[in-house]
Write an enzyme that holds these catalytic residues in place. Structure first.
Site, PDB file in Angstrom:
ATOM      1  N   LEU A   6       0.867  -1.177   0.000  1.00  0.00           N
ATOM      2  CA  LEU A   6       0.000   0.000   0.000  1.00  0.00           C
ATOM      3  C   LEU A   6       0.903   1.226   0.000  1.00  0.00           C
ATOM      4  CD1 LEU A   6      -2.980  -0.470   2.528  1.00  0.00           C
ATOM      5  CD2 LEU A   6      -3.102  -0.249   0.053  1.00  0.00           C
ATOM      6  N   ASP A   7       0.622   2.191  -0.864  1.00  0.00           N
ATOM      7  CA  ASP A   7       1.424   3.412  -0.925  1.00  0.00           C
ATOM      8  C   ASP A   7       1.379   4.143   0.421  1.00  0.00           C
ATOM      9  OD1 ASP A   7       2.065   2.954  -3.564  1.00  0.00           O
ATOM     10  OD2 ASP A   7       0.394   4.131  -4.345  1.00  0.00           O
TER      11      ASP A   7
END
Length: 307
Positions: A37-38
């Site tokens: 996940l960024d």
């Protein structure tokens, strides 16, 4: 200590940061996440602990659901709010609800998508973000992805202003870059755009409302109730069909024993349990011998089988 922790990933941390912090909190080295996940994205991040790290690959292929926000009017280097502005074009007309919904509809189904330069996709053994940071452009591979659902969450009939934002929900296949979808929406509407907010609300069957924070994990460690934070391996794999073997077969599974598909299971993966309802391995169909199953991932060793 083993199982899957459903972490509510906070903003500003990479998935690797989360793994590193959890290793310190739990004092356990065998920890791995099930999909990146960024840093700017929050929400569901399943993390495997102990023996559960062996099943991580079976939790990454799930569909994902996100709720986010697109902002029209300018694009960025990273396609989200953290990047530098690349192009500005103020929204000089009213955007109707119908236009937005039609744009989302054209991006629903099986589509092609080019990953952003600021991503971990590898080209010639090097990650794209490494090229981007060096100011280099490279040809990026086009991916085929599936958008199962793409809906507008705002109830407005018209959108107007120099920079327009609207909220959406998308359910998509593994490997989808939602920030790139935000850029694609802008292209459909004729304006540069970026993803201004994103939260993952579901990863397969794991939901945001079932996730816990780092603070809650630390509290359970201090209270001696850390086992309560884990989803068991058996539960995490409950979506797969199940076979039960006898004691003699259980002893041979660790050595890669083939099994007959006596239940004629057609699903790609099958979990194999012993008489004590302990998951021993994950099997798949043998590519050369119809009616036979071969181990894809063995979850126990000699010592564990004797317990």
């Amino acid at each position: 200590m083993e199982g899957v922790v459903l972490l509510h990933k906070p903003k500003g941390m990479t998935s690797h940061d989360c793994v590193f912090k959890l290793r310190k909190i739990l004092r356990e080295k065998r920890i791995g996440h099930t999909g990146t996940l960024d840093p700017d994205v929050t929400g569901v991040l399943p993390i495997c602990v102990g023996r559960a790290t062996k099943i991580a690959q079976f939790l990454t292929s799930e569909t994902k659901t996100y709720e986010g926000e697109v902002t029209l009017g300018f694009s960025t280097t990273t396609e989200d709010a953290s990047g530098e502005v690349v192009e500005t074009k103020y929204v000089d007309r009213v955007i109707t609800r119908k236009e937005v919904e039609e744009a989302l509809a054209t991006l629903t189904g099986t589509i092609e998508q080019m990953p952003p330069m600021f991503s971990a996709v590898k080209v010639n053994g090097k990650k794209l973000y490494e090229y981007a940071r060096a100011g280099q452009e490279v040809e990026r591979p086009v991916r085929t992805i599936t958008i199962h659902e793409f809906v507008l969450l705002d109830d407005r009939e018209v959108f107007e202003g120099e920079n327009i934002s609207f909220r959406f929900r998308v359910t998509c296949s593994k490997g989808t870059y939602v920030r790139t979808l935000a850029v694609m929406i802008g292209e459909k509407l004729g304006f540069p755009s970026h993803m201004s907010h994103l939260v993952r609300t579901a990863s397969g069957e794991f939901l945001l409302e079932d996730c816990i924070s780092f603070e809650e994990i630390e509290e359970n460690v201090q209270n001696g109730t850390v086992e309560s934070i884990f989803i068991s391996i058996d539960e995490a794999l409950s979506k797969f069909p199940k076979m039960v073997v006898d004691e003699k077969q259980a002893e041979k599974i660790k050595n890669g024993m083939f099994l007959k598909n006596e239940l004629q299971i057609t699903a790609p993966f099958i979990t194999v349990f012993d008489k004590n309802d302990r998951c021993l391995a994950i099997y798949e169909h043998h590519p050369k011998h119809p009616g036979m199953l071969k181990p894809m991932k063995v979850l126990v060793n000699n010592q564990e089988l004797k317990l």
